[in-house]
Design an enzyme around this catalytic site. Structure first.
Site, PDB file in Angstrom:
ATOM      1  N   GLU A 210      56.908 -20.156 -52.959  1.00 57.04           N
ATOM      2  CA  GLU A 210      57.222 -18.968 -53.702  1.00 57.04           C
ATOM      3  C   GLU A 210      58.106 -19.200 -54.602  1.00 57.04           C
ATOM      4  OE1 GLU A 210      55.103 -16.547 -53.741  1.00 57.04           O
ATOM      5  OE2 GLU A 210      53.902 -17.044 -51.963  1.00 57.04           O
ATOM      6  N   CYS A 244      62.867 -12.330 -58.087  1.00 56.33           N
ATOM      7  CA  CYS A 244      62.044 -13.331 -58.506  1.00 56.33           C
ATOM      8  C   CYS A 244      60.897 -12.717 -59.347  1.00 56.33           C
ATOM      9  CB  CYS A 244      61.218 -14.316 -57.538  1.00 56.33           C
ATOM     10  SG  CYS A 244      60.205 -13.402 -56.192  1.00 56.33           S
TER      11      CYS A 244
END
Length: 455
Positions: A210, A244
């Site tokens: 990720e 993010c």
């Protein structure tokens, strides 16, 4: 090294005992995990405040609340997920039945980042436990208070042969990566993701990465400007932009750019002015990251904000105008409360410019036109995103969350978390009531019979 080798041995022995494969064991473990979070809410908030100056509100909605909902959803569905799934069989396999069995990999290594130090460690752990794995957690050394508390709570809640927390810096991570795990789950930067994948390749260990990237946010000329401004301000500046999937730059249609920026500044002031003034705005995690983000303020011109304090490592919500793709702020993921604004008047050129760069983790579209929405969704590859909102897609247990290309490999959340930590084992159960003779080579008309089924 000896310590980690021993840890993996005791975890492997525990896994081989079969206890983690018992669904009742998994349910009990997930229930204990939820109770751990609820009963230590105050201590968790204090740790997050110490590490990142997070408010209680932000700590709950972006860390604990998401985890509690994820656990609730998993407990509701886990018995169904663990059942063998029946699938169709081909005509050439008359009499047989096909099944897919979800089985745990074994021992999972979960390496988590500092920006959401509780959520991004525990969310994958939920999936690992639900799928029946043992797990080793390596939290970030940049949020020491939260990492220490998490280690203490996890070690009190679970035996180390089932779930264990290993604290340390990058050298500790390197030592862990020398061990043979059955699955590695990493959340962090692209650069470190490449190191993780290289280490995993030595043992052919499957990975989920990720990562991140520069996530665009497009505001079309027909957007609801007031709502767009408010939702973008929230999605960008929550956690001081250290998210993010935060919008990394704005692409605003030229015809409404001036009106939008005015409305956007009003929304930022409404949402964050008092928080910044009262010292409650989330701080940048370290001096190194603070220096990196403030160095980007020289790109373009400051349209709003731009003030910062090195003493408190805080940067107020900032908008940059007059930015080009050649400026430093457009060369890397910002990961801070700074938002550059670009303009477009031609949809095709804007799409082409985005596609010239690495595939982003997220993309956001603000438009009332389904045609425009579909055009963007079908023309640009990205991990996931929202139409007329930001960030909220990652909170849905029904939507797998992950990247594509340089923004990541694999996806999790909800059923996706169970699946990512499970090997899908295909099984064909054949009947013994009869046997089809033409499958064997000694039958003279075998080929003719087979061709009746396969044409």
């Amino acid at each position: 090294m000896e310590g980690f080798s021993h840890l993996l041995k005791v975890q492997r022995d525990f896994f081989q005992s079969g206890k983690t494969k018992d669904v009742s064991f998994r349910i009990e473990a997930l229930t204990s995990l939820g109770n751990m979070i609820r009963s230590h809410e105050t201590e968790i908030m204090e740790a997050l405040k110490k590490d990142l100056n997070k408010s209680d509100f932000d700590s709950y909605i972006s860390e604990m609340g998401i985890l509690l909902e994820e656990i609730r959803f998993t407990l509701k569905h886990i018995r169904d997920w663990t059942q063998p799934r029946k699938v169709k069989t081909a005509m050439t396999q008359i009499g047989s039945k096909g099944y897919i069995y979800s089985e745990p990999y074994g021992i999972a290594l979960i390496i988590s980042p500092w920006n959401y130090p509780l959520q991004l460690a525990i969310a994958p752990l939920i999936g690992a436990i639900a799928a029946g794995n043992c797990a080793v957690l390596k939290p970030s050394e940049l949020t020491p208070a939260t990492s220490r508390l998490m280690a203490d709570l996890i070690n009190k809640t679970f035996p180390q042969e089932f779930v264990s927390v290993v604290q340390g810096d990058a050298d500790t991570t390197q030592l862990l990566l020398k061990e043979k795990f059955d699955y590695i789950f990493f959340t962090g930067s692209v650069a470190v993701g490449k190191v993780i994948m290289e280490a995993a390749a030595r043992n052919l260990t499957p990975v989920t990465l990720e990562l991140g990237g520069k996530s665009p946010c497009i505001v079309h000329h027909d957007a609801n400007l007031k709502l767009a401004a408010k939702r973008i301000a929230w999605g960008k500046f929550i956690n001081a932009g250290q998210t993010c999937v935060a919008p990394d730059y704005l692409y605003v249609h030229k015809s409404i750019k001036e009106d939008f920026i005015k409305t956007f500044i009003e929304s930022i002031s409404e949402l964050y002015e008092d928080i910044v003034k009262n010292g409650e705005f989330t701080r940048i995690v370290s001096e190194r990251h603070f220096n990196r983000v403030t160095s980007l303020l020289s790109s373009g011109e400051v349209l709003h904000g731009g003030n910062y304090s090195k003493d408190t490592l805080t940067i107020e919500p900032t908008i940059l105008g007059g930015v080009t793709w050649d400026d430093p702020v457009m060369q890397e993921e910002i990961f801070g409360p700074v938002l550059p604004v670009l303009e477009y008047d031609d949809e095709t050129s804007m799409i082409h410019k985005i596609n010239e760069h690495p595939k982003p983790l997220a993309l956001y579209i603000f438009s009332e036109s389904k045609e425009f929405q579909d055009s963007i969704l079908n023309s640009i590859s990205f991990g996931g995103g929202c139409v007329n909102d930001t960030v909220m897609h990652l909170s849905s247990p029904y939507l797998p969350f992950g990247g594509v290309g340089e923004s990541g490999i694999g996806a999790y959340h909800g059923r996706g978390s169970f699946d990512v930590f499970s090997h899908q084992k295909s099984i064909l159960k054949q009947t013994t009531t009869f046997d089809l003779p033409f499958r064997y080579p000694n039958r003279k008309d075998a080929l003719k019979q087979i061709k009746r089924f396969i044409k």
